[in-house]
Design an enzyme around this catalytic site. Structure first.
Site, PDB file in Angstrom:
ATOM      1  N   ASP A 166      -1.188  -3.138  -3.363  1.00 43.10           N
ATOM      2  CA  ASP A 166      -0.881  -3.315  -1.909  1.00 43.10           C
ATOM      3  C   ASP A 166      -1.076  -4.474  -1.649  1.00 43.10           C
ATOM      4  OD1 ASP A 166       0.566  -1.134  -2.310  1.00 43.10           O
ATOM      5  OD2 ASP A 166      -0.600   0.112  -1.140  1.00 43.10           O
ATOM      6  N   ARG A 210       1.505   1.762   2.374  1.00 43.46           N
ATOM      7  CA  ARG A 210       1.168   2.483   3.305  1.00 43.46           C
ATOM      8  C   ARG A 210       0.439   2.004   4.445  1.00 43.46           C
ATOM      9  NH1 ARG A 210       1.203   6.589  -0.449  1.00 43.46           N
ATOM     10  NH2 ARG A 210      -1.043   6.846  -0.331  1.00 43.46           N
TER      11      ARG A 210
END
Length: 780
Positions: A166, A210
């Site tokens: 990420d 997320r």
């Protein structure tokens, strides 16, 4: 480096033991880091242990903690995921579990721990370290360890490496695995683009992230998406209208597809999730477009690591071992990270804190603050994205200025992305944009046309040079070039290309003395697979070429592993510049890389053959040798192949491979697309300022050195440097810069290939503080 210091590097680890573990979600490139930790650890004289299954293995002990050998990390470099396994571990969260883990380490004399994982894993490591002395006294009281054992293991050193696709860890520009995840995403986007164009479809693509929108943001920059949703910057309240208007505008401009990128954590201003299904339903209901949703999921974590991640993992692994072995009870647990192209050490808990602050700011709907905490690099991406995606180019009939864009030199992947962003940013600024076909030759012949927004549509992902490119220099055509500058009223020139683009720029500066028409601002954007343009650490196209070489070397190593006792000699491009050979050597695990910048003799060749003869006696029965095309005019690829064939008789057989022009082709990598897009935008912003500065009596007259520049990436920043100032830094005969940063990585290449050499520890990263980093100019 003195002999004593070298000796210190070789003896730094004697009597010490290091354990390495991977924890949390897996990420491509973790294996490269593990391999580097093991090999450099062994090089320094330390014992190195694998901990299998993350913290769970640390708690369970026994067979989960195994000593590593040099050969046990062979063939790991090109594998995705983590070979030593990773697991979420409940036990380690309890003190009882940590007590057990401490017991397992003390019994083996391990006091150095290298943790490769995300922020959760690194926080766990810090807790473990702070409790260490209490845990030891408990173990001693319970009679599980002796006083002597406790004394020998009195403190625990911890170094973290961030492995997370990420890129959500503050304090490092790139986490291990991010670049590879982008590779997976872009492969899919490119595939989807072709089918969407066939059917006039709208695609909604959901990517991981997320809490962090990095993957979504860079993907949208790299594929020219119509819209992106990221958690850090929710859209305005009327985003539904805005989005639909944007999609229909793209269609009316003649585009056959729409791409919308959504991070899985996307939210609106009130913190309510925006899902890919919501977006699909909106588009179908309001516009009636044929819309499909693709959720990428774990594909992004899979597959082989990119060249960038292998080099990043290897460099971080080397730095981690040094940080551990130099650690004292006083040094805080640190995390090794990347800033620009430099390895830096940062205090672990400062980074974890800032990473947590981002999530907190988002939870409190302080989105501006979250954006700032992500750092300058993230902000720069967002600014360029907003410019390219959300602004309607002015429709006025009067233009501010006229700027021409051209490609010079050999084709390189990413040139088209640079042309696209230059043209579009130029149009947004209200300029008339011209493209020149076939470089300076086309400028002389008048192969120049005015272009609109849609002319460069879909160019980001296309390899080569759509404008056409030639190596011709401008000097001999000054007459015609000057005439065309006047005829087309060109007031600024953006030159995207390699060494010829730079030397062409120098000629233009010279020509200003005779021709007033040449007194217009120009900027050179380095784009060449050779990465040999002075003034920049990276050139557009080099990353793509590196990945091509890497993939080929992987396949070759695989074929060699099947036949046993085989050595491959591979010739790479790059002119006299050894960048490709060196970096591909690091990324593919080569035994040697011959380059022009590091002269070698017949004795070196003999030593390398001898080294391979020894290697064939181990379990690793294959060799890989890279040779830069112009490293030595007498020791040709054929010569080296013949030498190896003769000397290896009966021990190994040799094969040779000249990679050739495939290194210039192919679809650009995410790095090259993103880098090119930002360089184009940055160049145009500079151009508009420079043109205004040079406006005198109704016309442009630029004759200062700083009106002809190379835009380059230097350590941490994108900087403009006058071409005339770079002259002193250039070796014109061999077409390379006199100083090249990547030469410092050569010792790592040799250590990882098991050569007894000096590891220069003078280039060491010192501990920095994270807040200082934010104010500095950030890298791309």
């Amino acid at each position: 480096m003195t002999h004593e210091e070298h000796h210190a590097a070789k003896t730094l680890g004697i009597g010490k033991a290091i354990a390495v573990l991977t924890s949390g979600g897996d990420a491509q490139g973790m294996n490269a880091a593990v391999r580097a930790v093991v090999r450099v650890g062994i090089f320094t004289g330390a014992r190195v242990f694998f901990v299998h299954e993350g913290y769970q293995g640390l708690v369970d002990g026994g067979d989960h903690i195994r000593e590593a050998t040099w050969e046990s990390v062979s063939m790991m470099l090109q594998l995705g995921g983590t070979v030593i396994g990773s697991a979420r571990c409940k036990d380690f969260r309890d003190r009882e579990g940590r007590l057990q883990a401490a017991h397992n380490l003390v019994k083996r004399g391990i006091t150095n721990l290298c943790v490769i994982g995300g922020d959760g894993s690194l926080t766990g490591a810090d807790t473990f370290r702070s409790e260490w002395s209490d845990l030891l006294s408990d173990l001693q009281k319970a009679g599980k360890i002796t006083e002597e054992e406790a004394r020998k293991s009195s403190y625990l050193n911890i170094v973290g490496l961030v492995g997370s696709i990420d890129n959500d860890f503050c304090g490092t520009d790139m986490t291990i695995g991010t670049d590879s995840a982008l590779h997976r995403i872009i492969e899919i986007v490119d595939a989807i683009t072709t089918t969407a164009q066939s059917h006039q479809r709208t695609f909604v693509l959901e990517v991981m992230g997320r809490h962090c929108g990095y993957l979504a943001l860079v993907t949208s920059l790299s594929c020219g998406a119509d819209w992106v949703f990221i958690p850090e910057c929710p859209p305005d309240d009327d985003w539904e209208e805005h989005l639909c208007r944007r999609l229909s505008e793209t269609r009316t401009r003649g585009s056959r597809l729409n791409i919308i990128i959504v991070a899985e954590g996307a939210i609106d201003k009130n913190g309510k999730p925006i899902t890919s299904e919501d977006i699909k339903n909106l588009v179908v209901k309001r516009l009636g477009y044929d819309t499909r949703v693709t959720v990428l999921g774990h594909v992004q974590r899979g597959g082989t690591p990119s060249a960038f991640d292998r080099i990043l993992g290897s460099r971080m692994g080397v730095e981690a071992v040094m940080a551990l072995l130099e650690g004292t009870p006083e040094t805080p647990a640190c995390v090794v990270s990347l800033s620009g192209n430099q390895a830096v050490r940062l205090p672990l808990m400062e980074c974890v804190q800032v990473t947590k602050d981002v999530t907190k700011a988002m939870g409190e709907k302080k989105f501006d603050e979250a954006m700032k905490l992500r750092g300058r690099s993230f902000m720069n991406n967002w600014e360029v994205y907003k410019l390219l995606a959300h602004v309607r180019p002015p429709v006025s009939k009067t233009f501010n200025h006229t700027v021409a864009v051209m490609n010079v030199g050999a084709p390189a992947a990413g040139m088209n992305a640079a042309v696209r962003s230059t043209v579009r940013i130029g149009l947004i600024q209200g300029n008339r944009m011209l493209v020149v076909h076939d470089g300076f030759e086309g400028l002389a012949k008048g192969q120049i046309e005015e272009v609109a927004w849609s002319y460069v549509g879909g160019w980001t992902g296309q390899g080569g040079s759509k404008l056409g490119t030639k190596r011709t220099l401008p000097k001999k055509n000054f007459e015609q070039i000057s005439a065309n500058i006047t005829k087309f009223n060109i007031q600024g020139l953006v030159i995207i290309g390699g060494f010829e683009a730079y030397t062409g720029g120098l000629e233009l500066m010279e020509g200003r003395k005779q021709y007033d028409e040449l007194c217009i601002p120009f900027v050179v954007i380095p784009a060449t697979v050779s990465n040999n343009v002075p003034g920049s650490d990276f050139s557009i196209g080099a990353d793509t070429a590196l990945n091509t070489i890497c993939t080929t070397c992987d396949r070759i190593k695989q074929s060699a592993a099947g036949t046993k006792r085989r050595v491959f000699i591979i010739e790479t491009m790059g002119g006299y510049c050894g960048y490709l050979a060196t970096m591909a050597g690091l990324a593919a695990g080569a035994d040697a890389a011959y380059i022009f910048e590091e002269p070698f003799t017949i004795r070196d060749l003999q030593a390398n053959v001898e080294h391979l003869v020894q290697k064939m006696k181990t379990t690793v029965k294959r060799g890989l040798v890279l040779r830069n095309e112009k490293c030595n005019e007498n020791y040709t690829t054929d010569f080296i192949f013949n030498l190896y064939s003769e000397e290896g008789k009966g021990i190994f057989d040799s094969r040779k491979n000249v990679l050739g022009h495939m290194q210039q082709g192919g679809s650009p990598t995410p790095f090259d697309r993103n880098f090119a897009t930002k360089m184009g935008a940055k160049a145009m912003n500079w151009m508009s300022v420079k043109i205004k500065e040079s406006y005198r009596n109704g016309r442009i007259f630029a004759n200062t050195p700083d009106s002809g520049c190379v835009l380059g990436m230097r350590k941490r920043a994108l900087v403009f440097q006058p071409v005339t100032e770079l002259k002193d830094h250039t070796d014109f005969e061999h077409r390379i810069p006199k100083e090249q940063w990547w030469l410092k990585l050569r010792p790592i290449l040799k250590i990882l290939a098991k050569y007894e050499i000096d590891l220069d520890t003078s280039e060491h990263a010192h501990l920095e503080h994270i807040n200082r980093k934010r104010s500095g100019e950030a890298p791309v």
